[in-house]
Design a protein around this motif. Sequence first.
Motif, PDB file in Angstrom:
ATOM      1  N   LEU A 174       0.831  -1.209   0.000  1.00 49.41           N
ATOM      2  CA  LEU A 174       0.000   0.000   0.000  1.00 49.41           C
ATOM      3  C   LEU A 174       0.864   1.258   0.000  1.00 49.41           C
ATOM      4  O   LEU A 174       0.587   2.221  -0.702  1.00 49.41           O
ATOM      5  N   GLU A 175       1.927   1.227   0.792  1.00 44.26           N
ATOM      6  CA  GLU A 175       2.822   2.378   0.874  1.00 44.26           C
ATOM      7  C   GLU A 175       3.442   2.686  -0.486  1.00 44.26           C
ATOM      8  O   GLU A 175       3.515   3.839  -0.903  1.00 44.26           O
ATOM      9  N   GLU A 205       2.241   1.821  -3.343  1.00 43.49           N
ATOM     10  CA  GLU A 205       1.190   2.252  -4.247  1.00 43.49           C
ATOM     11  C   GLU A 205       0.930   3.745  -4.062  1.00 43.49           C
ATOM     12  O   GLU A 205       0.791   4.497  -5.019  1.00 43.49           O
ATOM     13  N   LEU A 206       0.886   4.162  -2.781  1.00 40.66           N
ATOM     14  CA  LEU A 206       0.682   5.580  -2.470  1.00 40.66           C
ATOM     15  C   LEU A 206       1.833   6.423  -3.001  1.00 40.66           C
ATOM     16  O   LEU A 206       1.644   7.493  -3.547  1.00 40.66           O
ATOM     17  N   SER A 207       3.048   5.908  -2.815  1.00 41.65           N
ATOM     18  CA  SER A 207       4.209   6.645  -3.274  1.00 41.65           C
ATOM     19  C   SER A 207       4.181   6.800  -4.789  1.00 41.65           C
ATOM     20  O   SER A 207       4.488   7.861  -5.336  1.00 41.65           O
ATOM     21  N   PHE A 208       3.772   5.733  -5.479  1.00 43.68           N
ATOM     22  CA  PHE A 208       3.693   5.775  -6.938  1.00 43.68           C
ATOM     23  C   PHE A 208       2.650   6.787  -7.398  1.00 43.68           C
ATOM     24  O   PHE A 208       2.875   7.581  -8.312  1.00 43.68           O
ATOM     25  N   LEU A 209       1.499   6.782  -6.736  1.00 47.73           N
ATOM     26  CA  LEU A 209       0.423   7.704  -7.072  1.00 47.73           C
ATOM     27  C   LEU A 209       0.862   9.146  -6.823  1.00 47.73           C
ATOM     28  O   LEU A 209       0.561  10.049  -7.588  1.00 47.73           O
ATOM     29  N   SER A 210       1.615   9.331  -5.736  1.00 46.57           N
ATOM     30  CA  SER A 210       2.090  10.660  -5.403  1.00 46.57           C
ATOM     31  C   SER A 210       3.071  11.149  -6.462  1.00 46.57           C
ATOM     32  O   SER A 210       3.090  12.315  -6.828  1.00 46.57           O
ATOM     33  N   ASN A 265       9.654   9.569   0.768  1.00 46.26           N
ATOM     34  CA  ASN A 265       8.240   9.270   0.576  1.00 46.26           C
ATOM     35  C   ASN A 265       7.896   7.839   0.918  1.00 46.26           C
ATOM     36  O   ASN A 265       6.871   7.551   1.500  1.00 46.26           O
ATOM     37  N   VAL A 266       8.753   6.931   0.485  1.00 49.48           N
ATOM     38  CA  VAL A 266       8.472   5.521   0.746  1.00 49.48           C
ATOM     39  C   VAL A 266       8.977   5.180   2.141  1.00 49.48           C
ATOM     40  O   VAL A 266      10.163   5.198   2.394  1.00 49.48           O
ATOM     41  N   GLU A 267       8.051   4.897   3.035  1.00 48.91           N
ATOM     42  CA  GLU A 267       8.473   4.607   4.415  1.00 48.91           C
ATOM     43  C   GLU A 267       9.260   3.321   4.467  1.00 48.91           C
ATOM     44  O   GLU A 267       8.952   2.350   3.809  1.00 48.91           O
ATOM     45  N   MET A 278      -4.480   4.084   5.107  1.00 47.93           N
ATOM     46  CA  MET A 278      -3.824   4.156   3.801  1.00 47.93           C
ATOM     47  C   MET A 278      -4.798   3.860   2.673  1.00 47.93           C
ATOM     48  O   MET A 278      -4.741   4.504   1.621  1.00 47.93           O
ATOM     49  N   ILE A 282      -6.746   6.969   2.107  1.00 56.06           N
ATOM     50  CA  ILE A 282      -5.987   7.990   1.383  1.00 56.06           C
ATOM     51  C   ILE A 282      -5.936   7.655  -0.103  1.00 56.06           C
ATOM     52  O   ILE A 282      -6.069   8.528  -0.959  1.00 56.06           O
ATOM     53  N   LEU A 283      -5.772   6.387  -0.429  1.00 60.59           N
ATOM     54  CA  LEU A 283      -5.760   5.971  -1.836  1.00 60.59           C
ATOM     55  C   LEU A 283      -7.077   6.360  -2.503  1.00 60.59           C
ATOM     56  O   LEU A 283      -7.098   6.842  -3.622  1.00 60.59           O
ATOM     57  N   TYR A 341      -7.622  10.171  -3.363  1.00 62.76           N
ATOM     58  CA  TYR A 341      -6.971  10.781  -4.513  1.00 62.76           C
ATOM     59  C   TYR A 341      -7.957  11.223  -5.580  1.00 62.76           C
ATOM     60  O   TYR A 341      -7.676  12.134  -6.350  1.00 62.76           O
ATOM     61  N   GLY A 385      -5.577   6.672  -9.363  1.00 60.19           N
ATOM     62  CA  GLY A 385      -5.119   5.548 -10.152  1.00 60.19           C
ATOM     63  C   GLY A 385      -5.150   4.253  -9.379  1.00 60.19           C
ATOM     64  O   GLY A 385      -5.104   4.242  -8.156  1.00 60.19           O
ATOM     65  N   LEU A 405      -3.258   0.453  -9.465  1.00 57.02           N
ATOM     66  CA  LEU A 405      -2.192  -0.312 -10.102  1.00 57.02           C
ATOM     67  C   LEU A 405      -2.752  -1.545 -10.792  1.00 57.02           C
ATOM     68  O   LEU A 405      -3.670  -2.185 -10.295  1.00 57.02           O
ATOM     69  N   VAL A 434      -0.682   1.168 -14.738  1.00 62.12           N
ATOM     70  CA  VAL A 434      -1.634   1.850 -13.880  1.00 62.12           C
ATOM     71  C   VAL A 434      -2.844   2.276 -14.692  1.00 62.12           C
ATOM     72  O   VAL A 434      -2.722   2.658 -15.859  1.00 62.12           O
TER      73      VAL A 434
END
Lengths: 287, 299
Positions: free
Chosen positions: A63-64, A66-71, B79-81, B101, B104-105, B108, B115, B117, B122
Amino acid sequence: MEAERAEVRALEAEIAALQRACEQLPARWEDASRVRKSFQEIPQSDPAGWESSKDLRSHLRHLESELSFLSMLTGFSITDYSKKTEDLTSTEMTEEGVKKVLQRHRLSGNCHIVTFQLEFQILETQNKENLSSVITDLGIIMEPTEYSELSEFVSRAEERRDLFMFFRGLHFFVKWYEYRERTFKHFKDKYPDMVHLPEGACSHCMGIRSASRPGFELVIVWRIQIDEEGKVLPKLDLLTKIPRRALQLDKNGVIETAPLSFQTLLGVFGIEAAVESLISLLHARNE
Amino acid sequence: MEPAKTVCQDGETKRGVLAHLEGLETQMNRPCKRSEELQRAQAEESALGTKIHELRHLRDKLMAEVKQRRARGKASSANVESDQTVEIGEQEVLERKQESMKAILQAYRFTGLSGKLTSRGVCVCISTAFEGNLLDSYFVDLVIQKPLRIHHHSIPVFIPLEKIAAKYLQTDIQHFLFSLCETLNAYSGRKYQADRLQSDSAAFLTGPLQRNSLCNLLSFTYKVDLMGQSFSFCARLLYEDLNATLPTNITVTYQGKEALSASWEEQRASHEALFRTKPLHRVFASFAREEELDLSLAS
């Protein structure tokens, strides 16, 4: 002469090293190869049953990313979101087969260095034929607040409850803002003695002076305007500061027509080349 | 000049003079040669100078580019934790995080661009709205390969998708998406105005509303009753800018058989101005209000 030749060799070596470094680092966000690479870095997800903590954690990682990609794709990073729903359907409405629901949304995030906080309401009305969703209220808080060019646009978006126009305008505004910053910095770094940025890094105007010609100054004012429809356009103007004696000698009225000539120059050569040619105008006189 | 080999009476003196002259000649040549050498050296120096200037410029440009790429790299990794921030704790904490999360998706879509995936890339969803009314959504399924390509989409055929893709898709995917967003939102807005005119203000229209699929060319005849007069006009609206929801070319013409009077001309001009500044259905809503006001005043 020997010293110059040595400098040429040193510069060539430096350039070769920098080119190698460039190749190893990722390029701009938006280009296709970056998107490809980012996509490949997303771990595969296994949606079937993640009861165990380990599976949950791997799903979280998916999920993280995916969020990063969308961002990366949109340029917006949403950091927080919450929603409250209120059922406004009265008994009469239910009899007629109509359903009314009010949603209250809270969304915060950022677009590069600009952070935003939105609160908006959506009224959903469902009757037998269709479902209509209307944004009934929109409140936007932006930070930092010194983007004066943006505040008028934000008020207009709030008034019109135009959520999408806000995000589109924000995206293009930030792009132009960063481009202006990069361009001014480029010229400041290249001609440190001649170029002057009165407001520092995020200046909206750039002054060009020459030590050998005191009293002369060319000022380029670069505004980023957002029109009624949310379209973002750069607006550049040239201001000239010339000593009176020079003005008297200017029989052909070159100074007077300079701002107009600058617009033509912009149209033909684009922003960077036009500014470069202005600088070389004062620069040439130095030698 | 021949070397002084010819013997003559003043052989000695002549040789002396010749030698002297030769000496003068070589003296003259030396500064010449020196100035030639000097010229050559100066040319080389100035060429080197230019080269140094150019190389310095290239080096500075590369330095800036490397700095920029390094900064971008840092931002992306922030950005990527990383694994360390996901706590080894309760199932609950992880589940809550998962819920937040996922939310949040979903959120958007409120930016207009969201989007999902897919196995090959995508699927981007573009949402449209006009005056707060949420309208149709469109999707573009992108395959992330070299080159980037569109697998399939739900964009209407009259939207210049190929043109926008040719311009931006390979070099700046964000620009491609936002450009498409702009065009789709404008089309959606124009369509909404035309639909509302047909449904809400049908009473004003004296003929069918003629429209093209892009909704950027509208033609209709209408009638407004004011001050005891019935004003009949024909309007033609052209939206040249496909990213705009207000027309660029407006022509309102007189439809009656009588001669054009001043009050008609006034009405005609004011209508043209209204169409230029207000959304179509709002113009007719204001006509309706005016008529109502007129009636209430008259009675």
